[in-house]
Design a protein around this motif. Structure first.
Motif, PDB file in Angstrom:
ATOM      1  N   ASP A  81      17.024  36.511  -0.591  1.00  0.00           N
ATOM      2  CA  ASP A  81      16.477  37.823  -0.221  1.00  0.00           C
ATOM      3  C   ASP A  81      15.105  37.673   0.417  1.00  0.00           C
ATOM      4  O   ASP A  81      14.681  38.539   1.189  1.00  0.00           O
ATOM      5  N   LEU A  82      14.428  36.579   0.086  1.00  0.00           N
ATOM      6  CA  LEU A  82      13.106  36.311   0.649  1.00  0.00           C
ATOM      7  C   LEU A  82      12.945  34.819   0.872  1.00  0.00           C
ATOM      8  O   LEU A  82      13.188  34.012  -0.031  1.00  0.00           O
ATOM      9  N   LEU A  83      12.531  34.466   2.071  1.00  0.00           N
ATOM     10  CA  LEU A  83      12.049  33.119   2.382  1.00  0.00           C
ATOM     11  C   LEU A  83      10.581  33.264   2.724  1.00  0.00           C
ATOM     12  O   LEU A  83      10.235  33.952   3.693  1.00  0.00           O
ATOM     13  N   PHE A  84       9.718  32.634   1.930  1.00  0.00           N
ATOM     14  CA  PHE A  84       8.281  32.732   2.180  1.00  0.00           C
ATOM     15  C   PHE A  84       7.683  31.338   2.268  1.00  0.00           C
ATOM     16  O   PHE A  84       7.857  30.521   1.363  1.00  0.00           O
ATOM     17  N   THR A 131      14.051  39.149   4.006  1.00  0.00           N
ATOM     18  CA  THR A 131      12.717  39.046   4.587  1.00  0.00           C
ATOM     19  C   THR A 131      12.348  37.584   4.785  1.00  0.00           C
ATOM     20  O   THR A 131      12.604  36.748   3.916  1.00  0.00           O
ATOM     21  N   ILE A 132      11.742  37.292   5.934  1.00  0.00           N
ATOM     22  CA  ILE A 132      11.169  35.982   6.211  1.00  0.00           C
ATOM     23  C   ILE A 132       9.668  36.177   6.410  1.00  0.00           C
ATOM     24  O   ILE A 132       9.258  36.923   7.300  1.00  0.00           O
ATOM     25  N   GLY A 133       8.875  35.529   5.579  1.00  0.00           N
ATOM     26  CA  GLY A 133       7.426  35.674   5.677  1.00  0.00           C
ATOM     27  C   GLY A 133       6.730  34.335   5.724  1.00  0.00           C
ATOM     28  O   GLY A 133       7.239  33.336   5.204  1.00  0.00           O
ATOM     29  N   VAL A 134       5.573  34.304   6.364  1.00  0.00           N
ATOM     30  CA  VAL A 134       4.721  33.120   6.358  1.00  0.00           C
ATOM     31  C   VAL A 134       3.305  33.552   6.014  1.00  0.00           C
ATOM     32  O   VAL A 134       2.884  34.667   6.332  1.00  0.00           O
ATOM     33  N   MET A 135       2.593  32.659   5.349  1.00  0.00           N
ATOM     34  CA  MET A 135       1.216  32.959   4.973  1.00  0.00           C
ATOM     35  C   MET A 135       0.303  32.732   6.166  1.00  0.00           C
ATOM     36  O   MET A 135       0.131  31.607   6.621  1.00  0.00           O
ATOM     37  N   SER A 136      -0.263  33.803   6.660  1.00  0.00           N
ATOM     38  CA  SER A 136      -1.214  33.721   7.753  1.00  0.00           C
ATOM     39  C   SER A 136      -2.605  33.999   7.198  1.00  0.00           C
ATOM     40  O   SER A 136      -2.891  33.714   6.034  1.00  0.00           O
ATOM     41  N   SER A 137      -3.471  34.544   8.014  1.00  0.00           N
ATOM     42  CA  SER A 137      -4.849  34.824   7.615  1.00  0.00           C
ATOM     43  C   SER A 137      -5.483  35.689   8.682  1.00  0.00           C
ATOM     44  O   SER A 137      -5.106  35.612   9.860  1.00  0.00           O
ATOM     45  N   PRO A 175      18.213  42.051  12.085  1.00  0.00           N
ATOM     46  CA  PRO A 175      17.738  43.062  11.143  1.00  0.00           C
ATOM     47  C   PRO A 175      16.761  42.549  10.090  1.00  0.00           C
ATOM     48  O   PRO A 175      16.144  43.351   9.383  1.00  0.00           O
ATOM     49  N   ARG A 176      16.592  41.238   9.981  1.00  0.00           N
ATOM     50  CA  ARG A 176      15.685  40.710   8.968  1.00  0.00           C
ATOM     51  C   ARG A 176      14.243  41.148   9.238  1.00  0.00           C
ATOM     52  O   ARG A 176      13.810  41.255  10.385  1.00  0.00           O
ATOM     53  N   THR A 177      13.498  41.360   8.170  1.00  0.00           N
ATOM     54  CA  THR A 177      12.082  41.680   8.276  1.00  0.00           C
ATOM     55  C   THR A 177      11.286  40.391   8.446  1.00  0.00           C
ATOM     56  O   THR A 177      11.514  39.416   7.727  1.00  0.00           O
ATOM     57  N   LEU A 178      10.347  40.388   9.384  1.00  0.00           N
ATOM     58  CA  LEU A 178       9.488  39.229   9.636  1.00  0.00           C
ATOM     59  C   LEU A 178       8.044  39.611   9.344  1.00  0.00           C
ATOM     60  O   LEU A 178       7.550  40.615   9.871  1.00  0.00           O
ATOM     61  N   LEU A 179       7.380  38.804   8.523  1.00  0.00           N
ATOM     62  CA  LEU A 179       6.027  39.138   8.101  1.00  0.00           C
ATOM     63  C   LEU A 179       5.069  37.971   8.274  1.00  0.00           C
ATOM     64  O   LEU A 179       5.372  36.837   7.898  1.00  0.00           O
ATOM     65  N   ARG A 214      10.410  45.720   3.324  1.00  0.00           N
ATOM     66  CA  ARG A 214      11.816  45.311   3.322  1.00  0.00           C
ATOM     67  C   ARG A 214      12.649  46.339   4.076  1.00  0.00           C
ATOM     68  O   ARG A 214      12.523  47.547   3.859  1.00  0.00           O
ATOM     69  N   GLY A 215      13.486  45.868   4.972  1.00  0.00           N
ATOM     70  CA  GLY A 215      14.327  46.763   5.760  1.00  0.00           C
ATOM     71  C   GLY A 215      13.709  47.199   7.069  1.00  0.00           C
ATOM     72  O   GLY A 215      14.373  47.844   7.884  1.00  0.00           O
ATOM     73  N   LYS A 216      12.437  46.854   7.280  1.00  0.00           N
ATOM     74  CA  LYS A 216      11.768  47.180   8.538  1.00  0.00           C
ATOM     75  C   LYS A 216      11.879  45.968   9.458  1.00  0.00           C
ATOM     76  O   LYS A 216      11.155  44.984   9.295  1.00  0.00           O
ATOM     77  N   SER A 217      12.787  46.029  10.394  1.00  0.00           N
ATOM     78  CA  SER A 217      13.020  44.883  11.249  1.00  0.00           C
ATOM     79  C   SER A 217      11.839  44.649  12.176  1.00  0.00           C
ATOM     80  O   SER A 217      10.962  45.498  12.342  1.00  0.00           O
ATOM     81  N   GLY A 218      11.826  43.474  12.798  1.00  0.00           N
ATOM     82  CA  GLY A 218      10.728  43.124  13.686  1.00  0.00           C
ATOM     83  C   GLY A 218       9.612  42.422  12.940  1.00  0.00           C
ATOM     84  O   GLY A 218       9.684  42.193  11.727  1.00  0.00           O
ATOM     85  N   LEU A 219       8.553  42.074  13.672  1.00  0.00           N
ATOM     86  CA  LEU A 219       7.441  41.292  13.130  1.00  0.00           C
ATOM     87  C   LEU A 219       6.256  42.183  12.792  1.00  0.00           C
ATOM     88  O   LEU A 219       5.843  43.018  13.605  1.00  0.00           O
ATOM     89  N   HIS A 220       5.677  41.956  11.604  1.00  0.00           N
ATOM     90  CA  HIS A 220       4.535  42.744  11.132  1.00  0.00           C
ATOM     91  C   HIS A 220       3.444  41.794  10.647  1.00  0.00           C
ATOM     92  O   HIS A 220       3.719  40.891   9.864  1.00  0.00           O
TER      93      HIS A 220
END
Length: 231
Positions: A81-84, A131-137, A175-179, A214-220
């Motif tokens: 459900d989440l890859l971070f 959701t796919i997220g990466v730690m930015s800054s 459709p995956r959320t990108l963060l 979650r559920g908001k597609s595209g990159l944020h």
């Protein structure tokens, strides 16, 4: 009865923010897979001892492509459900003209290229509504950089942000959320002792922000308070 627990994979979970996120998702009732470098015992192993089987520890050296492939194969039957991806290094506040080429390569590999390899190669494991997220800054923000300093670290995070934008454009319609997550200024090895937030203060906000998107597609590009971070 069908098991409806969600599953998170936290890459880089041996200590500080990554470890905190693993613990936070356990508190939220998720199953967690966390990765550590090497075979030594870490705080994640200690957490697993108290998690009642809901935390799996995997070994991953993110800069080694063959290890990413091997992890993907080991997790082939899991649905995430989440890859971070939480990983970054710094080599001090050195003006860019004084940075040795091997140091530049090391930081860019660890902070930008390796996380994106993980995202690209493990994407098939993430559920379509995941959701796919990466730690930015916020140090990766070009428009917020009015004071300079930390040239190499900033450049690595900016590169990561740009590569995530490339990824999002290449997978337009997914459709995956990108963060891109900014955890705030946190007291870690990277953030230093004078930082505003403890890990315990940052992590719940990071998790809550990811859940709210979650559920908001595209990159944020957002911070631990859910606020948009300017590019």
């Amino acid at each position: 009865m069908t098991d409806t627990r969600k599953t998170a994979l936290v890459v880089g979970a041996s200590r500080t923010l990554g470890l905190g996120l693993a613990a936070e998702y356990l508190r939220r009732g998720w199953d967690v897979i966390g990765t550590v470098r090497g075979s030594g015992r870490t705080g994640l192993h200690d957490l697993a001892d108290t998690a009642g089987g809901r935390l799996t520890v995997e070994s991953l050296e993110m800069t080694a492509p063959e290890q990413i492939s091997a992890l993907r194969d080991r997790l082939a039957q899991r649905s995430l459900d989440l890859l971070f991806v939480n990983a970054a290094i710094t080599r001090g506040d050195i003006p860019i003209g004084e940075v040795p080429a091997d140091m530049f390569t090391e930081v860019m590999l660890t902070n930008a290229l390796a996380p994106m390899r993980v995202v690209e190669w493990l994407r098939p494991l993430v559920a379509p509504d995941g959701t796919i997220g990466v730690m930015s800054s916020d140090q990766g923000s070009v428009s917020l950089n009015t004071d300079g300093g930390q040239d190499l670290y900033r450049a690595g995070k900016s590169a990561l942000n740009q590569l995530m934008r490339c990824y999002a454009a290449r997978h337009a319609g997914d459709p995956r959320t990108l963060l891109l997550m900014d955890p705030g200024w946190v007291r870690t090895e990277l953030g230093g002792a004078d930082a505003e937030l403890s890990v315990e203060e940052s992590v719940p906000g990071v998790a809550e922000t990811m859940e709210s998107h979650r559920g908001k597609s595209g990159l944020h590009f957002v911070d631990h308070q859910g606020q948009v971070v300017p590019w």
